[in-house]
Write a protein that holds these residues in place. Sequence first.
Motif, PDB file in Angstrom:
ATOM      1  N   CYS A  21       0.850  -1.195   0.000  1.00 49.45           N
ATOM      2  CA  CYS A  21       0.000   0.000   0.000  1.00 49.45           C
ATOM      3  C   CYS A  21       0.887   1.248   0.000  1.00 49.45           C
ATOM      4  CB  CYS A  21      -0.932  -0.007   1.207  1.00 49.45           C
ATOM      5  SG  CYS A  21      -2.169   1.314   1.173  1.00 49.45           S
ATOM      6  N   ASP A  33       0.808   5.847  -7.967  1.00 50.39           N
ATOM      7  CA  ASP A  33       0.128   5.084  -6.918  1.00 50.39           C
ATOM      8  C   ASP A  33       0.168   3.598  -7.242  1.00 50.39           C
ATOM      9  OD1 ASP A  33      -1.873   5.859  -4.493  1.00 50.39           O
ATOM     10  OD2 ASP A  33      -2.406   3.938  -5.370  1.00 50.39           O
ATOM     11  N   CYS A  65      -1.495   1.110  -5.292  1.00 51.72           N
ATOM     12  CA  CYS A  65      -2.425   0.199  -4.635  1.00 51.72           C
ATOM     13  C   CYS A  65      -3.913   0.493  -4.826  1.00 51.72           C
ATOM     14  CB  CYS A  65      -2.099   0.156  -3.137  1.00 51.72           C
ATOM     15  SG  CYS A  65      -3.034  -1.081  -2.214  1.00 51.72           S
ATOM     16  N   ILE A  66      -4.420   1.547  -4.252  1.00 53.65           N
ATOM     17  CA  ILE A  66      -5.869   1.698  -4.076  1.00 53.65           C
ATOM     18  C   ILE A  66      -6.578   2.061  -5.383  1.00 53.65           C
ATOM     19  CG2 ILE A  66      -7.708   2.922  -2.863  1.00 53.65           C
ATOM     20  CD1 ILE A  66      -5.746   3.391  -0.575  1.00 53.65           C
ATOM     21  N   SER A 115      -2.208   5.977  -1.817  1.00 52.54           N
ATOM     22  CA  SER A 115      -1.974   4.839  -0.923  1.00 52.54           C
ATOM     23  C   SER A 115      -0.898   5.113   0.119  1.00 52.54           C
ATOM     24  CB  SER A 115      -1.587   3.611  -1.754  1.00 52.54           C
ATOM     25  OG  SER A 115      -2.583   3.302  -2.691  1.00 52.54           O
TER      26      SER A 115
END
Length: 525
Positions: A43, A54, A56-57, A224
């Motif tokens: 993350c 980014d 992860c999310i 993240s």
Amino acid sequence: MKKEKKVVIIGGGVAGLSAGIYARLCGMEAEIYEKNSIPGGECIGWNREGYHIDNCIHWLTGTRKDTELYDVWKTVGALSDDTQYAVLDSFFTTCHGGKSATLWADLDRTKRELTELSPEDAEEISKFIEYVEYSKKCLIPANKPLDMFGIGDYIRMGKEMGDFVKVMKELGNISLEDYSKRFKAPIIQKLMCDYLPKEYTAYSLLVSYATIADGNGNIPMGGSLQMSLRMEKRFRELGGKIFYNKSAAKIEVDKKKAQAVLFEDGTRAEGDYYIATVDTAVLFGKLISGKYMPAALKNAYESANIYPATSGFQAAYSVNKSFNPGETVFIDIEPLKVGATTFDRMYVKVYGYDKTFVKGDRQVLQTSIFQTDADYEVWKGMFPDEYKEAKMKLSDEIVKRIEAAFPEIKGDLEYLDSWTPLTYERYCNAYHGSYMSFITTAGAKSIRIKGDIKGIRNLTFAGQWNTSPGGLPIAVTNGKFAIQRICHKKSITMEDYNDKRGTEGRETTGNIDDGAESLRRERVS
């Protein structure tokens, strides 16, 4: 004064941070040892050429304030009542054969547009929307683990699940690929298989879409890495200690108890309880003997055809901020071989909705192409120069395919970075570079492992590998559950502890901002 029990946690990802925070809330001394220079595990995000990427999310389950999972995210500091979320009105869009279909956050809009696209599928579309509505009831239990449930808890959960039971009964044992064949229109068939691997059980897509439609799957602004840093801050404020650049080499076991964690640098850490939040393929075989691996987990590793791992080849570029094809758009592409597999679909996602990913008049654009165990083996077999060359060649080929789909940005894409299953293996010790747990395939028994280790009384493991298909909600709840089980053995509750202890005992091996910048300078890929 009675001395606090000490918990030693291996791994500073979401599960490790969660375990550390809940350990402090239970009145236990807590130390986290993390192999990298910043927290978060998978993350995280990093900087390239002045842009933030980014990792992860894509959406975060548990952002609706009346859910148990939201309470956990709030307790660990990841979210607050003031958290701002991206303003997005759809899940994703599928383009195919000159047509497009979108799963909107508004289910009525989705139903109307899909029916206009394919009147002959009207009945199946209505059922799909109805089942997504039912799937809103599929909420992750986060107050306590199932093994601590009583009869009343199971009755309550059954009532709360409502008609979602119908979804599980009908779609729990068929794949997304098979489910897609219920629709006649090719565009809708693509829609059902684009976002998740086609081997996933069909209900997985419906549950994922339901979180978006229910306001329970938002994207926190800032990305993240910032969420992980908020959790790290919460842990330190509670008096927890976190040590970076500490790679575990072995867990010393004697007389059916863990005695210490030995690190690669020759140091050691001792405690009363030990929680390993590392990849289970590393825990069983490197840190402790493989003989301790639970049978269900061993079976999953030995049955890759039924329990495949999921990773990806990912690439990031910058593009003018005026380019806005939609939140996440899947497109047809000229066939492209990545690893061992040839693909004719990929997606494009722009990040202009968050200033974190914007630089001047330009924004980050990213894509990811699924990779499996077989693809991992191809990457693993490459020599270093061959690996670098393959990454760059694929990144260039991806540009050509994006430009073919969106000619208005021809010549405007600027390469930032690319990463592979080997990146996840190197950075997170991830099995076959997987960023999730085992895929839940049709007919396969879901992996759900308590985390206790038979033969070692004071060692447990927690993280996304405990429950398929993994992900952040599984990681954060399993970190909490590990502490709850320890508390249960000690006959105490979290409410017994007054957390107004200030920040005594704060300790790190360096300023967290310095650590974050160190990662940003490092070539993660």
